[in-house]
Scaffold this active site. Structure first.
Site, short mmCIF file in Angstrom:
data_model
loop_
_atom_site.label_atom_id
_atom_site.label_comp_id
_atom_site.label_asym_id
_atom_site.label_seq_id
_atom_site.Cartn_x
_atom_site.Cartn_y
_atom_site.Cartn_z
N GLY A 122 26.92 -33.22 -29.58
CA GLY A 122 25.74 -33.80 -30.09
C GLY A 122 26.02 -34.31 -31.53
O GLY A 122 26.78 -33.87 -32.24
N VAL A 125 27.78 -39.67 -36.49
CA VAL A 125 29.25 -39.92 -36.92
C VAL A 125 29.47 -38.82 -38.02
O VAL A 125 28.61 -38.82 -39.08
CB VAL A 125 29.48 -41.25 -37.34
N TYR A 127 33.13 -37.20 -40.61
CA TYR A 127 34.51 -37.21 -41.26
C TYR A 127 35.27 -35.91 -41.10
O TYR A 127 34.44 -35.01 -41.58
CB TYR A 127 34.64 -37.88 -42.40
N ALA A 189 28.46 -29.60 -41.65
CA ALA A 189 28.01 -30.26 -40.51
C ALA A 189 28.32 -29.49 -39.21
O ALA A 189 29.28 -28.91 -39.12
CB ALA A 189 28.61 -31.72 -40.30
N CYS A 220 26.39 -38.33 -40.20
CA CYS A 220 25.26 -37.71 -39.54
C CYS A 220 23.94 -38.42 -39.48
O CYS A 220 22.85 -37.94 -39.00
CB CYS A 220 24.85 -36.37 -40.05
#
Length: 278
Positions: A122, A125, A127, A189, A220
């Site tokens: 879910g 994007v 890093y 995240a 995100c």
């Protein structure tokens, strides 16, 4: 650069969601502290602890999915299966979740600074790179709580406890957003996937991470907030400078401790037998 399409037809992971008042006010299930008066035996959790290794994302991703399939096979045979957790760092990479679009990339995907993978987790994007501790719990929620919102809140709670108990840093959740924040900075995240109540993907905690690569994306999908790391928070506070490697060690120990207590699991360290993982 490599773009991999890995979307599967499994139960959708959750990243962003709006909480109702009931959800917002619901307390995370309290942790039972095992002691001489508590005879409950915690479940076993196989731990592949590669926290000081850089593991290529594609290899770790395939590894997770193979473990999920093994657990599903055992469940289909009505056999018990231990939970698993993988802890590692990744070589620099961008990953896109099911909600991601290229609008959140500040570069041409054909000329990306690092590999970009479209995954089935879910979220948007993000890093991954050196200095970031990534935890992939592969656990059977039938043995915990069959509630994805509960599971997400527990992952957040683990990070909040790490920051509080180890560094006296007050971290929090933000309504409508998944992850962990210190002030206006997002330090962790979270993006998950669940298949037949077996979880994979997980959380990424910025410890000493170089934050520059986050400038090349909209992390995100959130444009109006910053990304931070524990090292920066300590330098801004009263703790002062901490050696990078020592800081990774400290956070790693705390992360495993809080994970095992939150999910009432007995950690059993395992050896990675597949040389292709590293």
């Amino acid at each position: 650069m490599e773009l991999l399409n890995g979307v599967e037809t499994l139960v959708s992971g959750i990243h962003h969601h709006h909480r109702t008042n009931a959800k917002r006010n619901r307390l995370v299930r309290s942790v039972k502290i095992l002691n001489s008066g508590n005879h409950e035996i915690p479940r076993k959790c196989l731990c592949f602890d590669l926290y000081d290794k850089l593991v290529p994302y594609k290899k770790a991703w395939s590894w997770q999915k193979s473990i999920v399939e093994e657990k599903k096979t055992l469940i289909d045979r009505n056999q018990d299966c231990a939970d698993t957790v993988i802890l590692l760092q990744h070589s620099p990479v961008y990953t896109m979740g099911t909600a991601s679009t290229e609008d959140y990339l500040n570069f041409d995907i054909k000329d990306a600074p690092f590999n970009v993978y479209r995954t089935e987790r879910g979220g948007e994007v993000t890093y991954h790179g050196p200095g970031q501790l990534v935890m992939y719990p592969i656990i059977n929620l039938r043995n915990h709580e069959m509630d994805l919102h509960w599971y997400l809140r527990m992952l957040e709670e683990i990070v909040i406890r790490v920051l509080s108990s180890t560094f006296s840093i007050k971290a929090s959740r933000l309504d409508g957003l998944t992850g962990v924040w210190v002030g206006n900075q997002k330090v962790a995240a979270i993006g998950i996937r669940v298949s037949k109540w077996i979880t994979y993907h997980g959380l990424a905690l910025n410890v000493t991470t170089d934050l520059t690569p986050f400038n090349w994306i909209v992390p995100c999908g959130i444009r109006d907030r910053k990304v931070g790391n524990i090292k920066g928070l300590l330098e801004d506070g009263e703790h002062g400078m901490v050696d990078d490697l020592r800081l990774i060690d400290i956070v790693h120990e705390s992360l495993l401790k809080e994970f095992s207590e939150a999910f009432q699991l007995q950690i059993e360290k395992q050896t990675v037998s597949d040389p292709n993982i590293l």
